[in-house]
Design an enzyme around this catalytic site. Structure first.
Site, PDB file in Angstrom:
ATOM      1  CB  SER A  74      -0.804  -0.146   1.190  1.00 41.26           C
ATOM      2  OG  SER A  74      -0.290   0.178   2.342  1.00 41.26           O
ATOM      3  CE  LYS A  80      -2.680   2.142   5.122  1.00 40.33           C
ATOM      4  NZ  LYS A  80      -2.525   1.376   3.974  1.00 40.33           N
TER       5      LYS A  80
END
Length: 193
Positions: A62, A98
């Site tokens: 990701s 993230k």
């Protein structure tokens, strides 16, 4: 009955025995000092990792191309984050990494092509690959709640992040810290921009 006569040790034998005893004492002293150093270093490492840094291994894609599976990174414990910084946080007994794109109160909008605007300003995101609006189940524009951060993965089409109510915005209680340094593999050793 004859008495056994004991031989008196020679000077050379006495010197050897004295040397052997001194070597035993020296070995014990070195062993004791080595154990003390090991315990102190271990305690220091635990203290540093508990209060200042956390070492993490990256899994998943990701965050590609910024971070790749198998890389080892260091997160500096922190409680405030700027847009664009990478953060590590707890989610369902896992650690996720993230990128922060919105702080408390910011208005986030993502168009159908995956382009992000924060408070009406379009973001230049050279780090993002495969921009995408999906997967999302929230409505845009979206205002980041108080004490939370809006985060997205860099590989948008493969990232479950704040666009989904599954992860949602990251609370301060979930935060570990800023991901600041890559230590492995050695060919990519250095700060993370």
């Amino acid at each position: 009955m004859g008495e056994k006569e004991f031989e008196k040790p020679t000077l050379e034998q006495l010197k050897k025995e004295l040397k052997r005893e001194n070597n035993k004492k020296e070995y014990r002293r070195v062993l004791r000092n080595t154990l003390i150093v090991v315990v102190v270093v271990a305690a220091f490492a635990v203290l540093v990792s508990s209060f200042f840094i956390t070492v993490l291994k990256v899994t998943g894609d990701s965050m590609t191309p910024t971070l790749e599976t198998g890389q080892i990174v260091i997160a500096q414990n922190s409680s405030s984050f700027e847009p664009g910084e990478l953060i590590a946080f707890y989610y369902n007994n896992k650690v996720l990494v993230k990128r922060v794109l919105g702080s408390p109160g910011d208005k986030i909008n993502i168009d159908s092509d995956g382009n992000v605007t924060v408070n009406g300003i379009a973001l230049d995101e050279p780090y993002a690959s495969e921009k995408s609006l999906e997967p999302t189940d929230i409505s845009f524009p979206y205002q980041v709640p108080e004490n939370r951060y809006f985060v997205l993965g860099d590989h948008r089409s493969a990232s479950i992040d704040s666009r989904s109510s599954v992860v949602g915005c990251v609370t301060k209680e979930q935060l570990i810290g800023k991901v600041i340094f890559r230590v492995f593999p050695f060919d990519s050793f250095g700060t993370i921009k």
